[in-house]
Design a protein around this motif. Sequence first.
Motif, PDB file in Angstrom:
ATOM      1  N   UNK A  31      16.650  39.855  36.836  1.00 57.92           N
ATOM      2  CA  UNK A  31      17.397  39.590  38.064  1.00 57.92           C
ATOM      3  C   UNK A  31      18.785  39.045  37.735  1.00 57.92           C
ATOM      4  N   UNK A  32      19.762  39.266  38.623  1.00 63.64           N
ATOM      5  CA  UNK A  32      21.112  38.754  38.346  1.00 63.64           C
ATOM      6  C   UNK A  32      21.156  37.232  38.393  1.00 63.64           C
ATOM      7  N   UNK A  33      22.037  36.661  37.590  1.00 63.40           N
ATOM      8  CA  UNK A  33      22.214  35.211  37.553  1.00 63.40           C
ATOM      9  C   UNK A  33      23.690  34.903  37.781  1.00 63.40           C
ATOM     10  N   UNK A  34      23.952  33.922  38.618  1.00 58.93           N
ATOM     11  CA  UNK A  34      25.329  33.532  38.905  1.00 58.93           C
ATOM     12  C   UNK A  34      25.747  32.380  37.991  1.00 58.93           C
ATOM     13  N   UNK A  35      26.726  32.599  37.105  1.00 61.98           N
ATOM     14  CA  UNK A  35      27.225  31.503  36.276  1.00 61.98           C
ATOM     15  C   UNK A  35      27.760  30.349  37.120  1.00 61.98           C
ATOM     16  N   UNK A  36      28.341  30.674  38.284  1.00 63.03           N
ATOM     17  CA  UNK A  36      28.871  29.628  39.172  1.00 63.03           C
ATOM     18  C   UNK A  36      27.754  28.689  39.608  1.00 63.03           C
ATOM     19  N   UNK A  37      26.625  29.267  40.021  1.00 64.49           N
ATOM     20  CA  UNK A  37      25.492  28.466  40.473  1.00 64.49           C
ATOM     21  C   UNK A  37      24.940  27.633  39.324  1.00 64.49           C
ATOM     22  N   UNK A  38      24.820  28.265  38.159  1.00 61.68           N
ATOM     23  CA  UNK A  38      24.272  27.569  36.995  1.00 61.68           C
ATOM     24  C   UNK A  38      25.109  26.340  36.638  1.00 61.68           C
ATOM     25  N   UNK A  39      26.421  26.521  36.520  1.00 61.20           N
ATOM     26  CA  UNK A  39      27.261  25.389  36.126  1.00 61.20           C
ATOM     27  C   UNK A  39      27.423  24.380  37.260  1.00 61.20           C
ATOM     28  N   UNK A  40      27.275  24.831  38.500  1.00 58.17           N
ATOM     29  CA  UNK A  40      27.271  23.873  39.614  1.00 58.17           C
ATOM     30  C   UNK A  40      26.080  22.930  39.478  1.00 58.17           C
ATOM     31  N   UNK A  41      24.936  23.460  39.062  1.00 60.43           N
ATOM     32  CA  UNK A  41      23.752  22.607  38.880  1.00 60.43           C
ATOM     33  C   UNK A  41      23.930  21.682  37.675  1.00 60.43           C
ATOM     34  N   UNK A  42      24.507  22.212  36.599  1.00 58.51           N
ATOM     35  CA  UNK A  42      24.643  21.426  35.374  1.00 58.51           C
ATOM     36  C   UNK A  42      25.602  20.250  35.527  1.00 58.51           C
ATOM     37  N   UNK A  43      26.569  20.385  36.422  1.00 60.99           N
ATOM     38  CA  UNK A  43      27.566  19.317  36.586  1.00 60.99           C
ATOM     39  C   UNK A  43      27.346  18.476  37.840  1.00 60.99           C
ATOM     40  N   UNK A 103      32.768  24.734  43.568  1.00 56.77           N
ATOM     41  CA  UNK A 103      33.287  23.771  44.550  1.00 56.77           C
ATOM     42  C   UNK A 103      32.765  24.069  45.953  1.00 56.77           C
ATOM     43  N   UNK A 104      32.670  25.361  46.279  1.00 55.73           N
ATOM     44  CA  UNK A 104      32.164  25.736  47.605  1.00 55.73           C
ATOM     45  C   UNK A 104      30.701  25.318  47.755  1.00 55.73           C
ATOM     46  N   UNK A 144      35.804  29.271  33.720  1.00 55.80           N
ATOM     47  CA  UNK A 144      36.738  30.203  34.341  1.00 55.80           C
ATOM     48  C   UNK A 144      36.954  29.857  35.815  1.00 55.80           C
ATOM     49  N   UNK A 145      38.182  30.035  36.276  1.00 57.13           N
ATOM     50  CA  UNK A 145      38.528  29.667  37.656  1.00 57.13           C
ATOM     51  C   UNK A 145      37.687  30.398  38.689  1.00 57.13           C
ATOM     52  N   UNK A 146      37.335  31.652  38.392  1.00 54.30           N
ATOM     53  CA  UNK A 146      36.540  32.415  39.379  1.00 54.30           C
ATOM     54  C   UNK A 146      35.163  31.790  39.562  1.00 54.30           C
ATOM     55  N   UNK A 147      34.683  31.065  38.544  1.00 58.71           N
ATOM     56  CA  UNK A 147      33.399  30.378  38.659  1.00 58.71           C
ATOM     57  C   UNK A 147      33.577  28.998  39.293  1.00 58.71           C
ATOM     58  N   UNK A 148      34.618  28.274  38.870  1.00 57.77           N
ATOM     59  CA  UNK A 148      34.798  26.898  39.372  1.00 57.77           C
ATOM     60  C   UNK A 148      35.094  26.875  40.869  1.00 57.77           C
TER      61      UNK A 148
END
Length: 449
Positions: free
Chosen positions: A302-314, A362-363, A354-358
């Motif tokens: 299944x697809x994984x969102x790096x944005x979601x992953x790093x949002x959880x990690x931080x 934030x959202x 990467x800015x596209x993830x950060x």
Amino acid sequence: MIKKLLQRVFKPATSNKSAPATPAGKVERISARVHRIDRKLLSNAAIKTTEGLQKAGFEAFVVGGAVRDLLLKQRPKDFDVATNATPEQVNKVFRRSRIIGRRFRLVHVMFGDEVIEVSTFRGSHLNEQGDAKVADTGRILRDNVFGSQEEDAVRRDFTANALYYDPASEEVLDFHQGVPDIQAGILRMIGDPVTRYREDPVRMLRAVRLSAKLGLKIDKATEQPISELADLLHDVPPSRLFDEMLKLFLSGHAIESANALRQHGLHHGLLPLLDVVLEQPIGERFVKLALKNTDERVLSGKPVSPSFLFATLLWHEVLLAWKKFEQQGNKPIPALHMAMDEVCDIQAEKMAIHKRFSATMREIWGLQPRFEQRAGKRPYSLLENPRYRAAYDFLLLRCESGELPAELGQWWTDFANADGEQRQTMLLPETAPKKRRRRRGPKKSAAGE
């Protein structure tokens, strides 16, 4: 075979003059009958790339991690090709290709949506005749020194990655006993581990990732210097660290990798969460749930969102900063935005996301307070937000970890699945004070009336 021979004999004398021929060296040639690589696992684009270069009179092999994975009967995620053609020569062979990189010049060859990365055989970066630069610490800053296939094999990191597969002959070329190491379940560095880690400190992260992903035990001599040299990672460009950490957390073995990072002392300074959060019960549970969720998605395709992953990690760093700014007298929402800015700025200094993830991170963070607003029209507008689903999944992790009551997550699950009338009955009573409407004063009479 005759056509290929004629091409080699009658190719222009200048076609690959800058790429030296492979010298006779100690190499084990393993036939298809022995290695039993399943050609169905090979990428058509990789085969076309090697064929194209060989038809042009060059040597070309599928190389590195792809060969390792093929030997392990796994389908490689990426295919790299190594050749004695220079980047300019590769670029001329393939119409849809482009030369990239400054530190290492490579060629990306495109076949539809698939990209094959082609590298020229590397020589020693200590060769004064080539384009190379080394820092005082020993880290290679630039390395565009071309050499033979044997020299290229010496330059690769682990024995399991110094393997070359020719789809035409179906032979695997093994210069450093990589195949026996794979069979024995060992991950071994080529050469002196201290020197190799100083050349590229990211190799320490790679050792941890490959060990966790492939179930290979790190060789003692390869493992021993890692904790002592961990500080070398501070000199690695933040963008490179991000790329390597993204591979690590999306390997399908993120939990094992995170534990191994801590075990070898590699986590300090990369992600604040691994410095602090994993020492806190709720923070540790939240992060482990997030990594478990990521692993399950990766392993099931299944697809994984790096944005979601790093949002959880931080997230728990954001929580700590949010609380700090509220205690300084700021209102909750402005305090949250100040916290997000601070965490992202600190993180960018160590590992640039990467800015596209950060932006998406934030959202997701910014929507969290809105889940506690369950009265009036606010729940309806939140459901229509483009980032609602990601923010909702994030909320469920917070509830599951014990940070928030489970009832809140269940309410939103029920509300999203309910019809119009049911939703109306689920809304909580309005508790916020009504905004006072400003009373308009009497109209001023026009001048002269």
